[in-house]
Design a protein around this motif. Structure first.
Motif, PDB file in Angstrom:
ATOM      1  N   ASP A 284      15.106  10.561  -0.330  1.00 38.46           N
ATOM      2  CA  ASP A 284      15.883  10.261   0.869  1.00 38.46           C
ATOM      3  C   ASP A 284      16.666   8.975   0.654  1.00 38.46           C
ATOM      4  OD1 ASP A 284      16.932   9.939   3.376  1.00 38.46           O
ATOM      5  OD2 ASP A 284      15.030  10.162   4.440  1.00 38.46           O
ATOM      6  N   LEU A 285      17.980   9.039   0.721  1.00 39.42           N
ATOM      7  CA  LEU A 285      18.807   7.859   0.482  1.00 39.42           C
ATOM      8  C   LEU A 285      18.937   6.970   1.706  1.00 39.42           C
ATOM      9  CD1 LEU A 285      21.739   9.477  -1.564  1.00 39.42           C
ATOM     10  CD2 LEU A 285      19.739   8.221  -2.424  1.00 39.42           C
ATOM     11  N   ARG A 286      18.494   7.465   2.860  1.00 38.56           N
ATOM     12  CA  ARG A 286      18.606   6.679   4.078  1.00 38.56           C
ATOM     13  C   ARG A 286      17.440   5.698   4.185  1.00 38.56           C
ATOM     14  NH1 ARG A 286      18.332  11.374   8.239  1.00 38.56           N
ATOM     15  NH2 ARG A 286      16.678  11.855   6.743  1.00 38.56           N
ATOM     16  N   SER A 287      17.743   4.518   4.717  1.00 34.87           N
ATOM     17  CA  SER A 287      16.688   3.526   4.937  1.00 34.87           C
ATOM     18  C   SER A 287      16.077   3.763   6.308  1.00 34.87           C
ATOM     19  CB  SER A 287      17.278   2.110   4.849  1.00 34.87           C
ATOM     20  OG  SER A 287      16.251   1.157   4.940  1.00 34.87           O
ATOM     21  N   ASN A 288      14.772   4.039   6.329  1.00 36.49           N
ATOM     22  CA  ASN A 288      14.061   4.336   7.571  1.00 36.49           C
ATOM     23  C   ASN A 288      12.810   3.493   7.683  1.00 36.49           C
ATOM     24  OD1 ASN A 288      15.649   6.647   8.591  1.00 36.49           O
ATOM     25  ND2 ASN A 288      14.958   7.659   6.718  1.00 36.49           N
ATOM     26  N   GLU A 289      12.310   3.361   8.920  1.00 37.53           N
ATOM     27  CA  GLU A 289      11.006   2.727   9.097  1.00 37.53           C
ATOM     28  C   GLU A 289       9.938   3.767   8.802  1.00 37.53           C
ATOM     29  OE1 GLU A 289       8.653   0.755  12.751  1.00 37.53           O
ATOM     30  OE2 GLU A 289      10.397  -0.376  12.036  1.00 37.53           O
ATOM     31  N   ILE A 290       9.043   3.418   7.901  1.00 39.51           N
ATOM     32  CA  ILE A 290       8.010   4.349   7.425  1.00 39.51           C
ATOM     33  C   ILE A 290       6.655   3.716   7.671  1.00 39.51           C
ATOM     34  CG2 ILE A 290       7.150   5.623   5.427  1.00 39.51           C
ATOM     35  CD1 ILE A 290       9.975   5.125   4.164  1.00 39.51           C
ATOM     36  N   SER A 291       5.759   4.450   8.321  1.00 39.09           N
ATOM     37  CA  SER A 291       4.411   3.957   8.618  1.00 39.09           C
ATOM     38  C   SER A 291       3.412   4.678   7.725  1.00 39.09           C
ATOM     39  CB  SER A 291       4.081   4.199  10.098  1.00 39.09           C
ATOM     40  OG  SER A 291       2.799   3.704  10.403  1.00 39.09           O
ATOM     41  N   LEU A 292       2.687   3.909   6.919  1.00 40.46           N
ATOM     42  CA  LEU A 292       1.775   4.481   5.921  1.00 40.46           C
ATOM     43  C   LEU A 292       0.455   3.731   5.903  1.00 40.46           C
ATOM     44  CD1 LEU A 292       4.372   4.683   3.025  1.00 40.46           C
ATOM     45  CD2 LEU A 292       3.413   6.675   4.195  1.00 40.46           C
ATOM     46  N   GLY A 293      -0.588   4.415   5.483  1.00 38.32           N
ATOM     47  CA  GLY A 293      -1.849   3.754   5.237  1.00 38.32           C
ATOM     48  C   GLY A 293      -1.758   2.885   3.987  1.00 38.32           C
ATOM     49  N   CYS A 294      -2.630   1.890   3.899  1.00 38.93           N
ATOM     50  CA  CYS A 294      -2.592   0.941   2.788  1.00 38.93           C
ATOM     51  C   CYS A 294      -2.705   1.636   1.437  1.00 38.93           C
ATOM     52  CB  CYS A 294      -3.715  -0.076   2.967  1.00 38.93           C
ATOM     53  SG  CYS A 294      -3.901  -1.205   1.581  1.00 38.93           S
ATOM     54  N   GLN A 295      -3.632   2.588   1.311  1.00 44.78           N
ATOM     55  CA  GLN A 295      -3.860   3.249   0.022  1.00 44.78           C
ATOM     56  C   GLN A 295      -2.648   4.076  -0.396  1.00 44.78           C
ATOM     57  OE1 GLN A 295      -7.687   5.043  -0.308  1.00 44.78           O
ATOM     58  NE2 GLN A 295      -7.207   6.177  -2.180  1.00 44.78           N
ATOM     59  N   GLU A 296      -2.055   4.800   0.566  1.00 43.86           N
ATOM     60  CA  GLU A 296      -0.895   5.629   0.237  1.00 43.86           C
ATOM     61  C   GLU A 296       0.305   4.766  -0.143  1.00 43.86           C
ATOM     62  OE1 GLU A 296       1.926   9.205   2.075  1.00 43.86           O
ATOM     63  OE2 GLU A 296       0.459   8.190   3.363  1.00 43.86           O
ATOM     64  N   LEU A 297       0.529   3.664   0.597  1.00 45.20           N
ATOM     65  CA  LEU A 297       1.651   2.782   0.285  1.00 45.20           C
ATOM     66  C   LEU A 297       1.454   2.148  -1.092  1.00 45.20           C
ATOM     67  CD1 LEU A 297       4.282   1.397   1.004  1.00 45.20           C
ATOM     68  CD2 LEU A 297       2.970  -0.298   2.309  1.00 45.20           C
ATOM     69  N   ALA A 298       0.233   1.731  -1.406  1.00 44.36           N
ATOM     70  CA  ALA A 298      -0.042   1.148  -2.722  1.00 44.36           C
ATOM     71  C   ALA A 298       0.254   2.169  -3.824  1.00 44.36           C
ATOM     72  CB  ALA A 298      -1.495   0.691  -2.801  1.00 44.36           C
ATOM     73  N   TRP A 299      -0.157   3.422  -3.617  1.00 40.06           N
ATOM     74  CA  TRP A 299       0.088   4.471  -4.618  1.00 40.06           C
ATOM     75  C   TRP A 299       1.589   4.707  -4.793  1.00 40.06           C
ATOM     76  CZ3 TRP A 299       2.343   9.380  -4.249  1.00 40.06           C
ATOM     77  CH2 TRP A 299       2.196  10.185  -5.377  1.00 40.06           C
ATOM     78  N   LEU A 300       2.337   4.734  -3.688  1.00 40.35           N
ATOM     79  CA  LEU A 300       3.773   4.960  -3.767  1.00 40.35           C
ATOM     80  C   LEU A 300       4.480   3.836  -4.516  1.00 40.35           C
ATOM     81  CD1 LEU A 300       4.538   6.365  -0.201  1.00 40.35           C
ATOM     82  CD2 LEU A 300       4.749   7.596  -2.367  1.00 40.35           C
ATOM     83  N   ILE A 301       4.018   2.608  -4.333  1.00 44.02           N
ATOM     84  CA  ILE A 301       4.606   1.478  -5.062  1.00 44.02           C
ATOM     85  C   ILE A 301       4.380   1.647  -6.560  1.00 44.02           C
ATOM     86  CG2 ILE A 301       4.377  -1.006  -5.514  1.00 44.02           C
ATOM     87  CD1 ILE A 301       3.853  -1.371  -2.511  1.00 44.02           C
ATOM     88  N   VAL A 302       3.159   2.030  -6.940  1.00 40.73           N
ATOM     89  CA  VAL A 302       2.828   2.205  -8.359  1.00 40.73           C
ATOM     90  C   VAL A 302       3.613   3.366  -8.951  1.00 40.73           C
ATOM     91  CG1 VAL A 302       0.981   2.841  -9.965  1.00 40.73           C
ATOM     92  CG2 VAL A 302       0.541   1.168  -8.162  1.00 40.73           C
ATOM     93  N   GLU A 303       3.747   4.427  -8.204  1.00 43.14           N
ATOM     94  CA  GLU A 303       4.424   5.629  -8.708  1.00 43.14           C
ATOM     95  C   GLU A 303       5.938   5.558  -8.540  1.00 43.14           C
ATOM     96  OE1 GLU A 303       2.977   8.144 -10.383  1.00 43.14           O
ATOM     97  OE2 GLU A 303       1.166   6.895 -10.282  1.00 43.14           O
ATOM     98  N   ARG A 304       6.445   4.410  -8.056  1.00 41.16           N
ATOM     99  CA  ARG A 304       7.879   4.240  -7.790  1.00 41.16           C
ATOM    100  C   ARG A 304       8.383   5.287  -6.789  1.00 41.16           C
ATOM    101  NH1 ARG A 304       6.265   1.003 -11.289  1.00 41.16           N
ATOM    102  NH2 ARG A 304       7.632  -0.114 -12.749  1.00 41.16           N
ATOM    103  N   GLY A 305       7.500   5.680  -5.890  1.00 38.23           N
ATOM    104  CA  GLY A 305       7.866   6.718  -4.927  1.00 38.23           C
ATOM    105  C   GLY A 305       8.542   6.175  -3.687  1.00 38.23           C
ATOM    106  N   ILE A 306       8.676   4.874  -3.608  1.00 39.27           N
ATOM    107  CA  ILE A 306       9.291   4.288  -2.420  1.00 39.27           C
ATOM    108  C   ILE A 306      10.012   2.990  -2.833  1.00 39.27           C
ATOM    109  CG2 ILE A 306       7.243   2.930  -1.800  1.00 39.27           C
ATOM    110  CD1 ILE A 306       7.909   3.491   1.150  1.00 39.27           C
ATOM    111  N   HIS A 307      11.156   2.788  -2.218  1.00 41.78           N
ATOM    112  CA  HIS A 307      11.877   1.530  -2.405  1.00 41.78           C
ATOM    113  C   HIS A 307      11.849   0.788  -1.084  1.00 41.78           C
ATOM    114  CE1 HIS A 307      14.699  -1.498  -3.667  1.00 41.78           C
ATOM    115  NE2 HIS A 307      15.473  -1.228  -2.623  1.00 41.78           N
ATOM    116  N   ILE A 308      11.146  -0.346  -1.057  1.00 38.48           N
ATOM    117  CA  ILE A 308      10.998  -1.127   0.180  1.00 38.48           C
ATOM    118  C   ILE A 308      12.149  -2.111   0.294  1.00 38.48           C
ATOM    119  CG2 ILE A 308       9.507  -2.709   1.457  1.00 38.48           C
ATOM    120  CD1 ILE A 308       7.130  -1.539  -0.121  1.00 38.48           C
ATOM    121  N   THR A 309      12.863  -2.021   1.400  1.00 39.59           N
ATOM    122  CA  THR A 309      13.945  -2.984   1.642  1.00 39.59           C
ATOM    123  C   THR A 309      13.481  -4.131   2.525  1.00 39.59           C
ATOM    124  OG1 THR A 309      14.754  -1.651   3.496  1.00 39.59           O
ATOM    125  CG2 THR A 309      15.744  -1.260   1.343  1.00 39.59           C
ATOM    126  N   PHE A 310      12.447  -3.909   3.338  1.00 38.74           N
ATOM    127  CA  PHE A 310      11.815  -4.974   4.114  1.00 38.74           C
ATOM    128  C   PHE A 310      10.421  -4.530   4.494  1.00 38.74           C
ATOM    129  CE2 PHE A 310      10.517  -7.076   7.988  1.00 38.74           C
ATOM    130  CZ  PHE A 310      10.679  -8.392   7.642  1.00 38.74           C
TER     131      PHE A 310
END
Length: 310
Positions: A284-310
């Motif tokens: 998804d190229l759009r920047s959206n507010e995404i609410s995630l659990g700590c474990q899932e967000l940590a996994w997405l960061i490691v897997e490069r599955g999410i780009h956090i803008t803030f």
């Protein structure tokens, strides 16, 4: 009796060895080219509570970036709050930063003009920067707005441009506003926005030299809006806003954090429940507010599955 805020904690002597307060030294370090990270209250509390083991990753990053950390007086007032003292973890965090060779400046908001005085020759020019920032930032529900409505003389000078060349206007403004701080207001973040806008007008500074670390989305939105509005009238260097999740992603990508366990420790600090970030998923190229659990967000960061803008 309501909360009484103090500009100097009762245990000031305990933190004094780890912070710098000289306004001349502050100006010298800013103009020497150091990156400046300004902390808001909630993020300072969050990072001070992470513990020495994990916070070292951030301190190593700051050191490599040749960073100086800045804590404004209003933020200090909020950290001190009702008890009139700084918690031990806050003093420990300042001690760790100083031990890493990261200068920690505790400044009055008006001390930023020690930098501006070197670059601008007239009070009128400096006062115009203050006036512009306050006019663009103020909102109906704001301590700044309330104080200026009650003090018409100060309002005429700051908003109306009366006595535009008066020396000391900025000192009177910041002192008056701090003296009217109220519980649960956003005054620390509002004054940070004013200070950062003024510093962004320093000539010849690169984008990203001045940053604010904040996990308050409302404050971040207001600061971002201030710069979007003011940059149309006065061009300035770009101010970077970092949330803790955004910083954590940078620390991981640049090798300062190496495992998912450390990421989770950072993300959990000072939070309860899901974590909301502004970002994009890989699909998804759009920047959206995404609410995630700590474990899932940590996994997405490691897997490069999410780009956090803030």
């Amino acid at each position: 009796m309501g909360t009484v805020y103090t500009e100097e904690p009762h245990n000031w002597n305990e933190i004094q060895p780890y912070v710098r307060t000289d306004r001349g030294e502050f100006a010298k370090e800013v103009l020497a080219g150091r990156k400046c990270f300004f902390y808001d209250t909630c993020s300072f509390r969050r990072h001070a509570g992470i513990g020495e083991t994990y916070v070292k990753s951030l301190l190593n990053y700051m050191k490599r970036q040749e960073t100086m950390v800045v804590i404004t007086r209003c933020v200090l007032m909020e950290l001190v709050s009702q008890r009139g003292i700084l918690n031990q973890e806050y003093m420990d965090y300042c001690r760790w930063m100083e031990a890493f060779g990261i200068p920690v400046f505790l400044i009055y908001e008006e001390d930023i003009f020690s930098v501006m005085e070197i670059c601008y020759g007239t009070n009128a020019r400096m006062n115009s920067l203050l006036s512009w920032a306050v006019r663009m930032l103020k909102s109906p529900a704001s301590t700044i707005t309330r104080v200026l409505e009650e003090d018409r003389s100060l309002r005429d000078e700051v908003i109306g441009g009366k006595n535009a060349d008066r020396g000391g206007l900025y000192r009177d403004f910041f002192a008056k506003i701090r003296g009217n701080k109220e519980p649960q207001d956003n005054l620390g973040e509002e004054l940070l926005a004013v200070c950062l806008y003024i510093l962004s007008q320093l000539p010849g500074e690169e984008d990203g030299k001045f940053s604010i670390i904040t996990d308050d989305k409302g404050a971040a939105r207001r600061i971002d809006e201030l710069f979007r509005r003011t940059n149309r009238g006065f061009g300035g260097s770009r101010i970077i806003l970092f949330s803790t999740p955004k910083l954590v992603q940078i620390l991981y990508e640049e090798g300062f954090i190496r495992d998912e366990c450390a990421i989770r420790a950072w993300l959990r600090a000072g939070t309860v429940g899901n974590i909301s970030v502004l970002g994009t998923r890989v699909y998804d190229l759009r920047s959206n507010e995404i609410s995630l659990g700590c474990q899932e967000l940590a996994w997405l960061i490691v897997e490069r599955g999410i780009h956090i803008t803030f």
